[in-house]
Design a protein around this motif. Structure first.
Motif, PDB file in Angstrom:
ATOM      1  N   VAL A 182       0.852  -1.181   0.000  1.00 39.44           N
ATOM      2  CA  VAL A 182       0.000   0.000   0.000  1.00 39.44           C
ATOM      3  C   VAL A 182       0.893   1.237   0.000  1.00 39.44           C
ATOM      4  O   VAL A 182       1.784   1.366   0.848  1.00 39.44           O
ATOM      5  N   THR A 215       4.818   1.320  -5.102  1.00 41.35           N
ATOM      6  CA  THR A 215       4.274   0.001  -5.429  1.00 41.35           C
ATOM      7  C   THR A 215       4.799  -0.574  -6.740  1.00 41.35           C
ATOM      8  O   THR A 215       4.778  -1.787  -6.928  1.00 41.35           O
ATOM      9  N   LYS A 259      -1.048  -7.912  -5.240  1.00 42.68           N
ATOM     10  CA  LYS A 259      -1.968  -7.075  -4.462  1.00 42.68           C
ATOM     11  C   LYS A 259      -1.271  -5.768  -4.094  1.00 42.68           C
ATOM     12  O   LYS A 259      -0.596  -5.667  -3.077  1.00 42.68           O
ATOM     13  N   GLU A 284      -2.013  -1.576  -3.805  1.00 46.75           N
ATOM     14  CA  GLU A 284      -3.013  -0.508  -3.756  1.00 46.75           C
ATOM     15  C   GLU A 284      -2.298   0.823  -3.889  1.00 46.75           C
ATOM     16  O   GLU A 284      -1.536   1.220  -3.001  1.00 46.75           O
ATOM     17  N   ASN A 285      -2.513   1.491  -5.015  1.00 44.63           N
ATOM     18  CA  ASN A 285      -1.899   2.792  -5.257  1.00 44.63           C
ATOM     19  C   ASN A 285      -2.716   3.892  -4.596  1.00 44.63           C
ATOM     20  O   ASN A 285      -3.909   4.016  -4.835  1.00 44.63           O
ATOM     21  N   VAL A 286      -2.039   4.673  -3.784  1.00 49.28           N
ATOM     22  CA  VAL A 286      -2.657   5.837  -3.153  1.00 49.28           C
ATOM     23  C   VAL A 286      -1.716   7.013  -3.412  1.00 49.28           C
ATOM     24  O   VAL A 286      -0.678   7.131  -2.750  1.00 49.28           O
ATOM     25  N   LYS A 290      -3.454  10.704   0.157  1.00 46.07           N
ATOM     26  CA  LYS A 290      -3.190   9.814   1.292  1.00 46.07           C
ATOM     27  C   LYS A 290      -4.076  10.095   2.492  1.00 46.07           C
ATOM     28  O   LYS A 290      -4.530   9.173   3.158  1.00 46.07           O
ATOM     29  N   ARG A 310      -7.585   8.530   1.328  1.00 44.73           N
ATOM     30  CA  ARG A 310      -7.777   7.162   0.849  1.00 44.73           C
ATOM     31  C   ARG A 310      -6.900   6.103   1.518  1.00 44.73           C
ATOM     32  O   ARG A 310      -7.128   4.910   1.333  1.00 44.73           O
ATOM     33  N   LEU A 311      -5.897   6.507   2.280  1.00 37.06           N
ATOM     34  CA  LEU A 311      -4.975   5.524   2.836  1.00 37.06           C
ATOM     35  C   LEU A 311      -5.650   4.606   3.849  1.00 37.06           C
ATOM     36  O   LEU A 311      -5.414   3.398   3.851  1.00 37.06           O
ATOM     37  N   GLU A 353      -8.734   3.581   3.946  1.00 41.40           N
ATOM     38  CA  GLU A 353      -9.549   2.615   3.209  1.00 41.40           C
ATOM     39  C   GLU A 353      -8.687   1.516   2.583  1.00 41.40           C
ATOM     40  O   GLU A 353      -9.032   0.331   2.638  1.00 41.40           O
ATOM     41  N   ALA A 354      -7.550   1.901   2.015  1.00 41.86           N
ATOM     42  CA  ALA A 354      -6.663   0.923   1.377  1.00 41.86           C
ATOM     43  C   ALA A 354      -6.076  -0.042   2.403  1.00 41.86           C
ATOM     44  O   ALA A 354      -6.014  -1.256   2.171  1.00 41.86           O
ATOM     45  N   GLY A 371      -8.736  -2.435   3.708  1.00 40.86           N
ATOM     46  CA  GLY A 371      -8.987  -3.477   2.716  1.00 40.86           C
ATOM     47  C   GLY A 371      -7.958  -4.588   2.788  1.00 40.86           C
ATOM     48  O   GLY A 371      -8.287  -5.774   2.707  1.00 40.86           O
TER      49      GLY A 371
END
Length: 107
Positions: A8, A14, A24, A26-28, A33, A36-37, A39-40, A43
């Protein structure tokens, strides 16, 4: 047993992991950040296939208190942070993962 690695962070962070075969990721982007960080990371924490979450140490500062507590206290998946100076937290990560301190100074 969880066997996947989740990465992440920013697309620049990444990309190398993607090239190494990590599926797997997740680009943020840096400018997202704070939004959305959490949430990533949540997940990745809830994915039963993930055994290790890799992040930059500096990105921990962008997590909310609750998510940071959850990810730092998680044994599976375990959080591995990169950067932040030599040995920053690696000893604590190993201790949390296996339950003992392998480098106990008293011995």
């Amino acid at each position: 047993m969880s066997q996947e690695i989740a990465v992440v962070g920013s697309p620049e962070f990444t990309t190398g992991f993607r090239l190494a075969g990590v599926r797997k990721c997740e680009n943020v982007p840096d400018d997202e950040k704070d939004d959305r960080l959490d949430e990533a990371v949540e997940g990745a924490l809830s994915d039963d296939d993930v055994g290790i979450i890799v992040m930059l140490d500096d990105d921990l500062d962008h997590l909310s208190r609750t998510v940071r507590r959850d990810v730092e206290g998680s044994v599976e998946p375990v959080l591995v942070t990169l950067g932040g100076g030599a040995g920053s937290g690696l000893r604590e990560q190993i201790k949390r993962a296996i339950g003992i301190d392998l480098m106990d100074e008293e011995e």
